[in-house]
Design a protein around this motif. Structure first.
Motif, mmCIF file in Angstrom:
data_model
loop_
_atom_site.group_PDB
_atom_site.id
_atom_site.type_symbol
_atom_site.label_atom_id
_atom_site.label_comp_id
_atom_site.label_asym_id
_atom_site.label_seq_id
_atom_site.Cartn_x
_atom_site.Cartn_y
_atom_site.Cartn_z
ATOM 1 N N PHE A 56 0.869 -1.181 0.000
ATOM 2 C CA PHE A 56 0.000 0.000 0.000
ATOM 3 C C PHE A 56 0.906 1.231 0.000
ATOM 4 O O PHE A 56 1.780 1.345 0.857
ATOM 5 N N ILE A 57 0.709 2.116 -0.972
ATOM 6 C CA ILE A 57 1.537 3.329 -1.027
ATOM 7 C C ILE A 57 0.639 4.535 -0.797
ATOM 8 O O ILE A 57 -0.227 4.850 -1.623
ATOM 9 N N LEU A 58 0.796 5.186 0.350
ATOM 10 C CA LEU A 58 -0.060 6.315 0.729
ATOM 11 C C LEU A 58 0.720 7.613 0.554
ATOM 12 O O LEU A 58 1.721 7.842 1.251
ATOM 13 N N GLY A 59 0.274 8.433 -0.395
ATOM 14 C CA GLY A 59 0.969 9.694 -0.654
ATOM 15 C C GLY A 59 0.020 10.868 -0.553
ATOM 16 O O GLY A 59 -1.157 10.740 -0.864
ATOM 17 N N PRO A 60 0.542 12.026 -0.133
ATOM 18 C CA PRO A 60 -0.307 13.227 -0.032
ATOM 19 C C PRO A 60 -0.576 13.825 -1.406
ATOM 20 O O PRO A 60 0.220 13.653 -2.333
ATOM 21 N N SER A 61 -1.686 14.515 -1.531
ATOM 22 C CA SER A 61 -2.033 15.187 -2.783
ATOM 23 C C SER A 61 -1.438 16.599 -2.787
ATOM 24 O O SER A 61 -1.739 17.406 -1.916
ATOM 25 N N HIS A 62 -0.575 16.883 -3.763
ATOM 26 C CA HIS A 62 0.062 18.201 -3.841
ATOM 27 C C HIS A 62 -0.669 19.175 -4.765
ATOM 28 O O HIS A 62 -0.514 20.375 -4.639
ATOM 29 N N HIS A 63 -1.420 18.645 -5.726
ATOM 30 C CA HIS A 63 -1.934 19.520 -6.777
ATOM 31 C C HIS A 63 -3.447 19.712 -6.775
ATOM 32 O O HIS A 63 -3.943 20.714 -7.244
ATOM 33 N N VAL A 64 -4.168 18.701 -6.282
ATOM 34 C CA VAL A 64 -5.623 18.843 -6.336
ATOM 35 C C VAL A 64 -6.201 18.835 -4.927
ATOM 36 O O VAL A 64 -5.762 18.096 -4.059
ATOM 37 N N PRO A 65 -7.202 19.708 -4.708
ATOM 38 C CA PRO A 65 -7.870 19.700 -3.414
ATOM 39 C C PRO A 65 -8.673 18.405 -3.291
ATOM 40 O O PRO A 65 -9.433 18.055 -4.190
#
Length: 278
Positions: A56-65
């Motif tokens: 499972f790769i959990l990454g934050p969203s940088h570009h879209v709300p």
């Protein structure tokens, strides 16, 4: 190119000890490899490819709300090493909860927080490259209660030793271009103050307490871009601890892209750590 990247990853991994293995979850940075490749190696070295089957790769969203979490709409992620297959069965289970949305292809391609982990994942798993799948999850700006809900949902996957969670986060983004300039002069130079601030956060993460981590963020506003994925992980751990599971998290490496000494400088911090289940 593939061979070049492969040699780079091999070089960084060869310089690191595997002391916190097998990792059930890792926290690792997602900047350009020239900045954080050697730091990330400390986390990936703890991955055991012999037991890991789903990542499972959990990454934050940088570009879209995004106020929830989002799933990819593709089947395969390409890397210069080899292709990674997305686990459609798990995606189906997650989709059924009604808690997720779909990433547009554009969002998927623009977002680097998951992408930067793909070559390292491929490298760490290459001895079993046809035997595992990945579950990429883009994590939005979740409220504390949402972090709890997602933590609960993911906790049952975290409980399985054949699953690995990769949590993508850099630490302090300091300087005018990040609109963040916290400075505790008692620590000495600015970069020392940044390190002190980051290490405070890291030791709270090591205590595995999501509430303390939220409070720390509210107090210092440290610009940890993966704070929501970290929050989800801490809540998942919390859920399993309530059921008597014994776990510990250790940070293994900390680095800064450069040393800030004056107000014109800027830097990003990186940390790598591993969660073990005892």
């Amino acid at each position: 190119t593939g061979p070049q990247l492969n040699a780079q990853l091999e070089g960084w991994l060869s310089q690191v000890q595997s002391t916190k293995r097998p990792a059930r979850a890792i926290i690792a940075p997602h900047a350009g490899y020239t900045y954080c490749g050697s730091c990330a190696a400390h986390a990936y070295k703890q991955v055991d490819p012999n037991i890991t089957r789903k990542i499972f790769i959990l990454g934050p969203s940088h570009h879209v709300p995004l106020s929830r979490c989002a799933l990819s709409s593709v089947d395969i992620y390409r890397t210069p090493l080899y292709d990674l297959r997305i686990d459609q069965k798990i995606y189906g289970e997650l989709w059924k909860t009604g808690m997720f949305e779909r990433m547009s292809l554009q969002t998927d391609e623009d977002e680097h927080s998951i992408e930067m982990h793909l070559p390292y994942t491929a490298k760490a798993m290459e001895s079993h490259k046809d035997e595992f799948t990945i579950i990429p999850v883009l994590v939005g700006a979740l409220s504390e209660s949402k972090e709890q809900e997602f933590g609960k949902l993911f906790s049952k996957y975290l409980a399985d030793p054949s699953n690995l969670f990769v949590v993508s986060s850099d630490f302090c983004h300091w300087g005018q271009r990040f609109r963040y300039s916290y400075y505790d002069e008692s620590q000495g130079e600015i970069y020392r103050s940044i390190e002190h601030l980051d290490k405070m956060g890291m030791s709270i993460i090591e205590q595995l307490d999501p509430v303390s981590f939220s409070n720390y963020l509210k107090k210092y506003h440290n610009t940890i871009c993966g704070r929501h994925p970290i929050g989800v992980l801490l809540n998942a751990i919390n859920e399993l601890q309530k059921n008597g599971m014994n776990m510990s998290f250790s940070f293994l490496n900390y680095a800064q892209s450069s040393q800030c000494r004056n107000w014109q400088d800027s830097s990003v911090s990186y940390a790598a750590g591993s969660l073990m289940v005892h």
